[in-house]
Design an enzyme around this catalytic site. Structure first.
Site, PDB file in Angstrom:
ATOM      1  N   ARG A  91       1.157  -1.277  -0.010  1.00 38.73           N
ATOM      2  CA  ARG A  91      -0.061  -0.022   0.085  1.00 38.73           C
ATOM      3  C   ARG A  91       0.901   1.241   0.148  1.00 38.73           C
ATOM      4  NH1 ARG A  91      -2.883   3.114   4.220  1.00 38.73           N
ATOM      5  NH2 ARG A  91      -4.810   4.041   3.411  1.00 38.73           N
ATOM      6  N   ASN A 101      -7.132   8.103   2.457  1.00 35.06           N
ATOM      7  CA  ASN A 101      -6.684   7.544   3.745  1.00 35.06           C
ATOM      8  C   ASN A 101      -7.434   8.150   4.800  1.00 35.06           C
ATOM      9  OD1 ASN A 101      -4.733   5.835   5.518  1.00 35.06           O
ATOM     10  ND2 ASN A 101      -4.474   7.992   6.602  1.00 35.06           N
ATOM     11  N   GLU A 102      -8.140   7.329   5.806  1.00 34.39           N
ATOM     12  CA  GLU A 102      -8.823   7.744   7.045  1.00 34.39           C
ATOM     13  C   GLU A 102      -9.479   8.910   6.788  1.00 34.39           C
ATOM     14  OE1 GLU A 102      -5.877   7.787  10.027  1.00 34.39           O
ATOM     15  OE2 GLU A 102      -5.339   5.611   9.702  1.00 34.39           O
ATOM     16  N   HIS A 158      -8.844   0.391   9.738  1.00 33.76           N
ATOM     17  CA  HIS A 158      -7.349   0.571  10.407  1.00 33.76           C
ATOM     18  C   HIS A 158      -7.700  -0.125  11.877  1.00 33.76           C
ATOM     19  CE1 HIS A 158      -6.308   3.279   7.085  1.00 33.76           C
ATOM     20  NE2 HIS A 158      -6.715   2.256   6.546  1.00 33.76           N
ATOM     21  N   TYR A 174      -5.958   0.057  15.526  1.00 33.88           N
ATOM     22  CA  TYR A 174      -4.871   0.310  16.484  1.00 33.88           C
ATOM     23  C   TYR A 174      -5.447   0.188  17.927  1.00 33.88           C
ATOM     24  CZ  TYR A 174      -2.267   2.214  12.277  1.00 33.88           C
ATOM     25  OH  TYR A 174      -1.604   1.808  11.219  1.00 33.88           O
ATOM     26  N   GLU A 196      -4.521  -1.374   7.747  1.00 32.13           N
ATOM     27  CA  GLU A 196      -3.553  -0.755   8.482  1.00 32.13           C
ATOM     28  C   GLU A 196      -3.823  -1.425   9.926  1.00 32.13           C
ATOM     29  OE1 GLU A 196      -2.690   3.422   9.209  1.00 32.13           O
ATOM     30  OE2 GLU A 196      -2.669   3.797   6.953  1.00 32.13           O
ATOM     31  N   TRP A 246       1.137  -1.290   9.045  1.00 34.82           N
ATOM     32  CA  TRP A 246       1.678  -0.183   8.935  1.00 34.82           C
ATOM     33  C   TRP A 246       3.030  -0.189  10.065  1.00 34.82           C
ATOM     34  CZ3 TRP A 246       0.314   4.237   6.385  1.00 34.82           C
ATOM     35  CH2 TRP A 246       1.362   5.355   6.757  1.00 34.82           C
TER      36      TRP A 246
END
Length: 455
Positions: free
Chosen positions: A78, A153-154, A220, A222, A249, A278
């Site tokens: 990516r 992205n995001e 994503h 986290y 990610e 990531w």
């Protein structure tokens, strides 16, 4: 840091709401596309993304990283690009695509300028990101076998995340109206983590906005995802909706409040889901770097985990068949019992005679661990094209199939029957496709003899 906002102290997702199951229309068939919950290649071969993110727009001279990422075992990269609103503009898209193709990587191209829109004042809107893609159209058309367009992205922060649905649906429509036939990837709001469940609850609306029904949703993961139950629940929601999901990610549990990366990797492997860690190098917070200073010989703790660990790149990634026509079998997962090693066994059924409609099948144990294993069956058409196939076998040691993908699998006692699904039944003469499954075993896990019949 250049881009990463790791959210903490947010209540874990509750995915207990009832979710309807929808019937999906026929799949697109240009290049990489979606079938069921899977990403497949133009030839119908399932492609499961296994790769990493690369900071190209911030480190444009680190072009050797494409080869290093491939050597680490990845099948996908990516690539961070800029539209010019905050970073870039990235005007080297043809070169980036060539780097991917030279290293036999599928290229996910993303505009990073949209990060945190609505909360981050400098961020670009999704509409502005689409304008960038339209400006790059001449470089992208014809690359549908190799390139996935990750619109932005995001794209929404935590301020008014509800705007994500309309903004994303409109962005998808605009790309299609302008002639893009690529597989499209869309990121979640809340800085990609969707802790408000906005993407989860509105995914069907965005899916319906795509005239080609050819997009994949990207979460994503986290610090919101620091519990195994939260990760599984989010994955389960998309499985229930029969919509495709990848982890675009994610980081690692460098402390107890951070992401449960082990669960992400094991669940993605069990479900046949794609993931992109990531990131390779260059973070202002180096704890998320997989290498030190882009040096592939200096893998960090995170890099060792992603490259060499259980369910990591070396264990599970398979090269896209567009490059070789053959999917190599990965090495054994580090999670396998030390006393048991994966094996490729069971000879193919006899090749059909010339001019007859027939098929052959081979059985491979891709990965094995105490009590469980992952299997794969490759089906190859004979000297004539086939319009459907059925593979049967009988387990000799009490094994059983618990989950399967890219085939409809049923069992009667120890006998297993696998039939093609809609997208992989038609095979040209000599062409192949594969399906996979998770199985249970105890004591002995010998490979069965397969029988393949074709229509």
């Amino acid at each position: 840091m250049k881009k990463r906002l790791i959210l903490s102290g947010i209540t874990a997702l509750a995915v207990g709401a009832s979710i309807m199951t929808f019937v999906r229309p026929a799949d697109a068939a240009v290049g990489l596309h979606v079938s069921g919950r899977d990403v497949v290649e133009a030839n119908g071969q399932t492609f499961i993304m296994r790769g990493v993110n690369h900071h190209h727009v911030w480190s444009p001279t680190q072009t050797a990283s494409f080869g290093h990422i491939k050597a680490a075992g990845a099948n996908t990269v990516r690539v961070v690009l800029g539209s010019g609103k905050r970073w870039g503009p990235s005007t080297d898209v043809p070169q980036v695509i060539n780097y991917c193709k030279q290293n036999k990587l599928i290229c996910v191209l993303e505009v990073h300028d949209t990060t945190g829109y609505g909360e981050e004042g400098a961020a670009a809107s999704l509409d502005e990101a689409v304008n960038y893609w339209i400006g790059q159209k001449d470089n992208l058309v014809g690359q549908e076998n190799y390139v996935i367009i990750n619109i932005g992205n995001e794209p929404i922060g935590n301020t008014n995340p509800g705007q994500w649905t309309t903004a994303t649906a409109n962005a998808v429509r605009k790309l299609r109206t302008n002639g893009f036939e690529h597989l499209i990837m869309v990121d979640a709001p809340n800085w990609g983590q969707d802790w408000t469940n906005t993407m989860r609850d509105n995914a069907q609306t965005v899916w319906n906005a795509d005239s080609q029904r050819n997009l994949v949703f990207s979460i994503h993961m986290y610090s919101v995802y620091n519990q195994a139950a939260t990760i599984r629940s989010y994955f389960d929601a998309f499985r229930t909706m029969n919509l495709p999901l990848v982890v675009g990610e994610f980081g690692w549990r460098f402390n107890s409040n951070e992401v449960d990366h082990d669960t992400i990797l094991s669940e993605a492997q069990a479900r046949g889901m794609g993931w992109l860690g990531w990131s390779w190098s260059g973070n202002s917070d180096p704890i998320l770097d997989m290498t030190t200073n882009f040096n592939p010989n200096q893998l960090t703790t995170w890099g060792q985990r992603i490259v060499n660990g259980a369910n990591g790149l070396k264990a599970t990634a398979r090269e896209a068949t567009i490059y070789s026509g053959v999917n190599p079998t990965p090495t054994a997962s580090a999670s396998a019992s030390p006393s048991v090693s994966p094996s490729a066994s069971a000879s193919p059924t006899a090749s059909p005679t010339a001019g007859t409609r027939g098929c052959a099948a081979t059985y491979t144990i891709v990965n094995q661990w105490p009590g469980g294993f992952q299997g794969e069956v490759r089906v190859t058409a004979g000297n004539s094209a086939v319009s459907g196939w059925t593979v049967t076998w009988t387990f000799a040691n009490g094994q059983r199939v618990t989950q399967a993908w890219s085939a409809t699998v049923s069992s009667s006692g120890s006998t297993v029957t696998a039939r093609n699904v809609g997208y992989n039944g038609n095979l040209a003469a000599g062409a192949s496709t594969t399906f996979g499954f998770i199985g249970a075993w105890n004591g002995t896990n010998s490979a069965p003899t397969l029988s393949c019949t074709a229509n």
